[in-house]
Design a protein around this motif. Structure first.
Motif, short mmCIF file in Angstrom:
data_model
loop_
_atom_site.label_atom_id
_atom_site.label_comp_id
_atom_site.label_asym_id
_atom_site.label_seq_id
_atom_site.Cartn_x
_atom_site.Cartn_y
_atom_site.Cartn_z
N GLY A 88 0.81 -1.22 0.00
CA GLY A 88 0.00 0.00 0.00
C GLY A 88 0.84 1.27 0.00
O GLY A 88 0.40 2.32 -0.47
N GLN A 89 2.07 1.16 0.50
CA GLN A 89 2.99 2.30 0.50
C GLN A 89 3.88 2.32 -0.74
O GLN A 89 4.73 3.19 -0.88
CB GLN A 89 3.88 2.25 1.74
N GLY A 90 3.69 1.33 -1.61
CA GLY A 90 4.49 1.26 -2.83
C GLY A 90 5.91 0.75 -2.61
O GLY A 90 6.78 0.94 -3.47
N LEU A 91 6.16 0.09 -1.47
CA LEU A 91 7.51 -0.35 -1.13
C LEU A 91 7.82 -1.76 -1.64
O LEU A 91 8.99 -2.11 -1.82
CB LEU A 91 7.73 -0.28 0.38
N LEU A 92 6.80 -2.55 -1.83
CA LEU A 92 6.98 -3.86 -2.44
C LEU A 92 5.73 -4.18 -3.25
O LEU A 92 4.71 -3.50 -3.13
CB LEU A 92 7.27 -4.95 -1.40
N PHE A 113 13.47 0.11 -2.14
CA PHE A 113 14.92 0.06 -1.99
C PHE A 113 15.45 1.41 -1.50
O PHE A 113 16.30 1.47 -0.60
CB PHE A 113 15.60 -0.33 -3.31
N ALA A 114 14.95 2.49 -2.07
CA ALA A 114 15.37 3.83 -1.63
C ALA A 114 15.00 4.03 -0.16
O ALA A 114 15.76 4.62 0.61
CB ALA A 114 14.72 4.90 -2.50
N ARG A 115 13.84 3.51 0.24
CA ARG A 115 13.39 3.68 1.63
C ARG A 115 14.28 2.91 2.60
O ARG A 115 14.61 3.40 3.68
CB ARG A 115 11.93 3.23 1.75
N VAL A 116 14.67 1.70 2.25
CA VAL A 116 15.53 0.92 3.15
C VAL A 116 16.93 1.56 3.22
O VAL A 116 17.55 1.59 4.28
CB VAL A 116 15.57 -0.58 2.77
N GLU A 117 17.40 2.09 2.11
CA GLU A 117 18.69 2.80 2.13
C GLU A 117 18.61 4.04 3.01
O GLU A 117 19.56 4.35 3.75
CB GLU A 117 19.12 3.20 0.73
N PRO A 158 14.75 -24.22 10.78
CA PRO A 158 15.92 -23.37 10.63
C PRO A 158 15.76 -22.37 9.50
O PRO A 158 15.18 -22.67 8.46
CB PRO A 158 17.05 -24.36 10.31
N LYS A 159 16.26 -21.15 9.75
CA LYS A 159 16.19 -20.08 8.78
C LYS A 159 17.55 -19.96 8.09
O LYS A 159 18.56 -20.40 8.61
CB LYS A 159 15.89 -18.73 9.46
N GLY A 160 17.56 -19.30 6.96
CA GLY A 160 18.83 -19.00 6.30
C GLY A 160 19.60 -17.99 7.14
O GLY A 160 19.03 -17.19 7.85
N GLU A 161 20.91 -18.04 7.05
CA GLU A 161 21.74 -17.11 7.80
C GLU A 161 21.68 -15.74 7.17
O GLU A 161 21.56 -15.60 5.97
CB GLU A 161 23.19 -17.60 7.82
N HIS A 162 21.80 -14.74 8.01
CA HIS A 162 21.82 -13.34 7.56
C HIS A 162 23.20 -12.81 7.91
O HIS A 162 23.58 -12.81 9.07
CB HIS A 162 20.72 -12.55 8.27
N HIS A 163 23.93 -12.35 6.92
CA HIS A 163 25.31 -11.95 7.17
C HIS A 163 25.54 -10.46 7.19
O HIS A 163 26.62 -10.03 7.56
CB HIS A 163 26.24 -12.59 6.13
N GLY A 164 24.60 -9.64 6.80
CA GLY A 164 24.86 -8.21 6.78
C GLY A 164 23.63 -7.42 7.13
O GLY A 164 22.52 -7.86 6.92
N ALA A 165 23.84 -6.25 7.68
CA ALA A 165 22.71 -5.41 8.05
C ALA A 165 22.51 -4.28 7.06
O ALA A 165 21.56 -3.55 7.16
CB ALA A 165 22.93 -4.85 9.45
N ARG A 166 23.41 -4.13 6.09
CA ARG A 166 23.28 -3.05 5.13
C ARG A 166 22.54 -3.58 3.91
O ARG A 166 22.76 -4.71 3.47
CB ARG A 166 24.66 -2.55 4.71
N PRO A 167 21.64 -2.79 3.35
CA PRO A 167 20.92 -3.25 2.17
C PRO A 167 21.88 -3.55 1.02
O PRO A 167 22.90 -2.86 0.86
CB PRO A 167 19.99 -2.08 1.83
N ALA A 168 21.53 -4.55 0.24
CA ALA A 168 22.33 -4.87 -0.92
C ALA A 168 22.28 -3.69 -1.89
O ALA A 168 21.29 -2.99 -1.98
CB ALA A 168 21.78 -6.13 -1.58
N THR A 169 23.35 -3.50 -2.63
CA THR A 169 23.39 -2.36 -3.55
C THR A 169 23.24 -2.77 -5.00
O THR A 169 23.19 -1.94 -5.86
CB THR A 169 24.72 -1.59 -3.37
N ALA A 170 23.19 -4.05 -5.26
CA ALA A 170 23.05 -4.47 -6.66
C ALA A 170 21.66 -5.01 -6.91
O ALA A 170 20.95 -5.37 -6.06
CB ALA A 170 24.08 -5.54 -6.99
#
Length: 170
Positions: A88-92, A113-117, A158-170
């Protein structure tokens, strides 16, 4: 717990008791504190940020709704409500699978993506202030491994591992 009903569990040492009690407090207090910072500074709930972050790190910035629910520690119905809110916010946007129409994917939009950045620095500062800054002198590699092992042993799904807290850039 032991397999034998005759054996009694070993009582906790004072240090073990302190860790267990502190962990119970952290599990509730830390997300609340980060959520409060995110709401105040970004007008965004932590769970919104978390979903967008996971999508930003996924290949093609898309995940099955079930995988996103798992990554966010939500039920599928909870994830559906969250996705509707973010959509509804156009984010996904949600799209049906091309090979299997029963599968729904969440896809991060450019706006999302801009919002998470935009929100990432607030999240990072909050995580540092409320958590990482209090771990000075602790071997973080050992701590991360202990957390991962505990989660893997304790989690029936079990969940997949999360290795970074910064949004992906590609």
């Amino acid at each position: 717990m032991s397999d034998s009903t005759d054996e009694r569990p070993t009582p906790l040492t004072a240090d073990e008791e302190a860790v267990v009690r502190a962990l119970a407090r952290v599990m509730y207090a830390l997300p609340r504190a980060i959520d409060q910072d995110m709401r105040r500074e970004q007008h965004m709930q932590l769970i919104d940020y978390t979903a967008l972050m996971h999508l930003s790190e996924a290949p093609d910035r898309r995940l099955r709704m079930s995988a996103l629910a798992s990554a966010c520690e939500l039920s599928l119905s909870g994830m559906s409500r969250l996705a509707a809110h973010l959509e509804g916010q156009g984010l996904l946007r949600r799209v049906r699978g091309e090979e299997d129409a029963r599968v729904t994917y969440a896809v991060l939009t450019e706006t999302g993506f801009a919002r998470v950045e935009q929100a990432w620095p607030t999240n990072l500062a909050s995580v540092r202030r409320h958590f990482l800054d209090h771990l000075e002198g602790i071997d973080l590699t050992v701590l991360a491994k202990a957390f991962q092992q505990t989660a893997a042993h304790s989690d029936p799904e079990p969940k997949g591992e999360h290795h970074g807290a910064r949004p992906a850039t590609a």
